[in-house]
Structures are given as C-alpha cells and as structure tokens.
Motif scaffolding. Structure first.
Motif, PDB file in Angstrom:
ATOM      1  N   ASP A  92       0.795  -1.234   0.000  1.00  0.00           N
ATOM      2  CA  ASP A  92       0.000   0.000   0.000  1.00  0.00           C
ATOM      3  C   ASP A  92       0.825   1.281   0.000  1.00  0.00           C
ATOM      4  OD1 ASP A  92      -2.382  -1.155  -0.269  1.00  0.00           O
ATOM      5  OD2 ASP A  92      -3.216  -0.550   1.664  1.00  0.00           O
ATOM      6  N   ASP A 175      -7.248  -9.320  -3.051  1.00  0.00           N
ATOM      7  CA  ASP A 175      -7.415  -7.864  -3.024  1.00  0.00           C
ATOM      8  C   ASP A 175      -6.416  -7.192  -3.962  1.00  0.00           C
ATOM      9  OD1 ASP A 175      -8.540  -5.508  -2.206  1.00  0.00           O
ATOM     10  OD2 ASP A 175      -7.245  -5.277  -0.465  1.00  0.00           O
ATOM     11  N   GLU A 179      -7.277  -5.124  -7.843  1.00  0.00           N
ATOM     12  CA  GLU A 179      -6.949  -3.750  -8.255  1.00  0.00           C
ATOM     13  C   GLU A 179      -6.750  -3.651  -9.762  1.00  0.00           C
ATOM     14  OE1 GLU A 179      -3.735  -2.288  -5.783  1.00  0.00           O
ATOM     15  OE2 GLU A 179      -4.929  -2.785  -4.011  1.00  0.00           O
ATOM     16  N   ASP A 256      -9.251   5.118  -0.541  1.00  0.00           N
ATOM     17  CA  ASP A 256      -9.905   4.170  -1.458  1.00  0.00           C
ATOM     18  C   ASP A 256     -10.262   4.870  -2.771  1.00  0.00           C
ATOM     19  OD1 ASP A 256      -9.689   2.207   0.416  1.00  0.00           O
ATOM     20  OD2 ASP A 256     -11.706   2.498   1.234  1.00  0.00           O
ATOM     21  N   ASN A 259      -7.088   5.741  -4.726  1.00  0.00           N
ATOM     22  CA  ASN A 259      -6.480   4.576  -5.374  1.00  0.00           C
ATOM     23  C   ASN A 259      -7.449   3.856  -6.317  1.00  0.00           C
ATOM     24  OD1 ASN A 259      -4.189   5.060  -3.866  1.00  0.00           O
ATOM     25  ND2 ASN A 259      -4.828   3.750  -2.188  1.00  0.00           N
ATOM     26  N   LYS A 261     -10.076   2.358  -5.620  1.00  0.00           N
ATOM     27  CA  LYS A 261     -10.336   1.049  -5.054  1.00  0.00           C
ATOM     28  C   LYS A 261     -11.840   0.839  -4.915  1.00  0.00           C
ATOM     29  CE  LYS A 261      -8.458  -1.843  -1.662  1.00  0.00           C
ATOM     30  NZ  LYS A 261      -7.404  -2.168  -0.827  1.00  0.00           N
ATOM     31  N   THR A 263     -14.975  -0.649  -3.230  1.00  0.00           N
ATOM     32  CA  THR A 263     -15.301  -1.149  -1.884  1.00  0.00           C
ATOM     33  C   THR A 263     -16.814  -1.361  -1.825  1.00  0.00           C
ATOM     34  OG1 THR A 263     -15.766   1.023  -0.958  1.00  0.00           O
ATOM     35  CG2 THR A 263     -13.464   0.296  -0.909  1.00  0.00           C
TER      36      THR A 263
END
Ligand code: GRG
Length: 310
Positions: A92, A175, A179, A256, A259, A261, A263
C-alpha cells in the motif's frame, strides 16, 4: 465500572501480555535492530481488538487461568505483521499508521520485511508456550488434561489456517489482484472481506472458545458470528475512509477513492453500507445470545466495534 473503563482495562491487560512475549534485548546481541522494529510496530498503539475478543470468548465458554494468554499475544503479533507488510512500498506504500510513521519509514524496507517475518515466526513460538502453561496449571483429571492438550493443538491449527493461504493472506492476494480488474463482483468483494479481515476475527473468537473446551458445533456458530462481525467491521472501515478525518483515524482518509479502489461503499453507496453493517452486527449478536452461557461485555464490544468512529 462502565463499559469503556472495562474495555480500557482489558485492552491494557492484552497489551501487557503482548509486551511480555516480545523479543528481549539481552537475547538479541546482533539482531537488536530487527527486534526494535518488531517492538516498534507491535507497541505503536492499536485497539487490541483481536486478543480482547479472544479472551471474552474464552470467558464465555468458562475458560479459567492463563492458557489463553500466549494465543492472545500470538494473534496480535500476526495482526501486526500483516500491517507492517501491508504498509510496505510494494503493497500500500503507506507512511502513517495509528498516527505514527510506519515501520518501513522508520527502519527502512529491509528491516520492515524482516520485522514482519519475525513477528509471524514469534507468533507460533509464543502460541506453543500454551503447552508450558498446561504443565504448570492443573486442568482436572488426566482425561481432562488430555483434552486441553488436544485443544491447544486445534487452536494452533486455527491460528495458522485463518492467517495463511486459506485466510488473511489469501484475502490479501485476491485484493491485490482485484486492483487490476475493471469490475469487482459482489462475490469477489465478499471473498476479500471474509478472508482479509474476518478471518482473524474468526481466529480470535474460535481460539478463545476452543481453549475453554467448546464443542465443534459451538465453534461453527461462533465462526459465523465472527465472520459477520469481521465483514461489518471492514464495511465500517470503508465508510470511515469516506466520512472521517485524518486527525481522528491517524492515517490518510479518502485513500480508497484516490487509489480507485472498489469497496462495499463504492458498490452500494453510504446508506446501504450502513444498513448492511447494522444487519450483520445484529446477526452476530443474535448468534452470541443463542448460547446458554452469557457474556454481556462481549455483546457490548461487538456493538461498539461496528459503531466505531476510528
Ligand atoms: C500482508 C498478508 C498480508 C495481509 C495484509 C491486514 C491487512 C492484510 C491489510 C491492512 C489493511 C486493512 C484495511 C485490512 C483490513 C483489516 C483491518 C481493518 C485492519 C485494521 O485493524 P484494526 O482497526 O487495527 O483492528 P489496529 O490499528 O486497531 O490494531
């Protein structure tokens, strides 16, 4: 004593137990740097949620004495190893955690990798100390003693399984690969939450129960309650990433979105996410209430975790 005072006391107890198993300076003549990095990350704060949950499940099933303590420290070491490695530039790339510089920012990448590895190894060495407790404490008749030895073996199996390829590490893998994906399905998102986050909660609650002598049937029920709690905890984490502040969380917010991301919140929106947290926590509490034994503090803890603000 209020719930918060009791939680503070139990958190402090868990922290002292963890500290007592961390590397000793006198035993580390030429490896002091990695020992310091291990202690830095393990003692940098944190809610100590997993060892506290473990102890409460131990008490729920009538556990007595110190048998659970090596496992409380071991699981918190595994949790901290995962955070140290998760913060690395290759993962990360985070510079702050719990309001402090991350381990790699203080000790460099090499030492942070070794510190994570060191915590993971020390976790199993520490868990095995439960056998020493068994030699010192009396657990009744020879048959009852034998059952305790078997329980420690089963607890070590759960510890390994829930943190490795079938648990947290498997979730982290999915996970990372997610990405790269254009679309995240509900099924994959659930797999990630269940493994990356809920698996260590399951480990905590199941180990506490198994060491106290709970049956496999009760372990199954507890695994479900812990899974609900873990998924709710992760959705709440995603909600806080959207609505909280860096000052409150001690780490950057909005990461999040930054990036890109996906969720639960990006998939379903804030309101539905909040409703899902409520639904999952209610189911977890219902399962806990279905046991004939009662632990009011444990129920309050579950409520507090899913309603937490940091
Ligand atoms: C490197 C194998 C490997 C796994 C990393 C734990 C993890 C997997 C990644 C960290 C990032 C993250 C959001 C994980 C989900 C679980 C979670 C919310 C962890 C934080 O747990 P808390 O809030 O942490 O209990 P404290 O700081 O209180 O100990």
């Amino acid at each position: 004593m209020s719930f918060h005072e009791e939680l503070l006391r139990k958190t402090k107890d868990a922290e002292e137990i963890l500290q007592s198993y961390l590397p000793k300076q006198a035993d580390c003549p030429y490896q002091q740097t990695v020992a310091d990095a291990m202690s830095y990350s393990a003692m940098a704060g944190g809610k100590r949620l997993r060892p506290v949950l473990m102890k409460e499940c131990y008490l729920l099933f009538g556990g007595k004495g110190q048998l659970v303590e090596p496992f409380m420290a071991a699981l918190e070491m595994i949790h901290n190893y995962s955070l140290v490695h998760d913060d690395l530039p290759a993962m990360d790339n985070d510079e702050y955690r719990r309001g402090k510089k991350t381990t790699w920012k203080v000790y460099g990448e090499c030492m942070a990798i070794l510190a994570g590895d060191g915590l993971l190894n020390l976790a199993f060495e520490t868990a095995a100390e439960a056998f020493t407790v068994l030699e010192k404490e009396s657990f009744g008749t020879p048959e009852e003693e034998l059952l305790r030895y078997k329980a420690v073996g089963r607890a070590m199996q759960i510890l390994g399984q829930k943190s490795g390829v079938y648990g947290m590490l498997g979730g982290q893998t999915a996970d990372i690969e997610a990405e790269e994906k254009e679309e995240l399905t509900e099924e994959l998102l659930l797999f990630i939450h269940e493994h990356k986050t809920a698996a260590l909660m399951e480990s905590a609650m199941m180990i506490g129960a198994v060491l106290a002598g709970a049956s496999e049937a009760d372990l199954k029920k507890l695994e479900r309650a812990a899974s609900d709690l873990g998924i709710a905890f992760q959705i709440q984490d995603d909600i806080l990433d959207c609505i909280s502040t860096t000052e409150v969380l001690g780490k950057p917010v909005g990461s999040d979105e930054k990036n890109h991301k996906l969720t639960y919140v990006t998939l379903h929106g804030l309101e539905e996410s909040k409703a899902q947290v409520r639904e999952l926590s209610e189911e977890a509490i219902q399962i806990l209430n279905s046991f004939p034994q009662k632990n009011e503090f444990l129920i309050q803890l579950v409520e507090q975790l899913v309603n937490r603000e940091k």
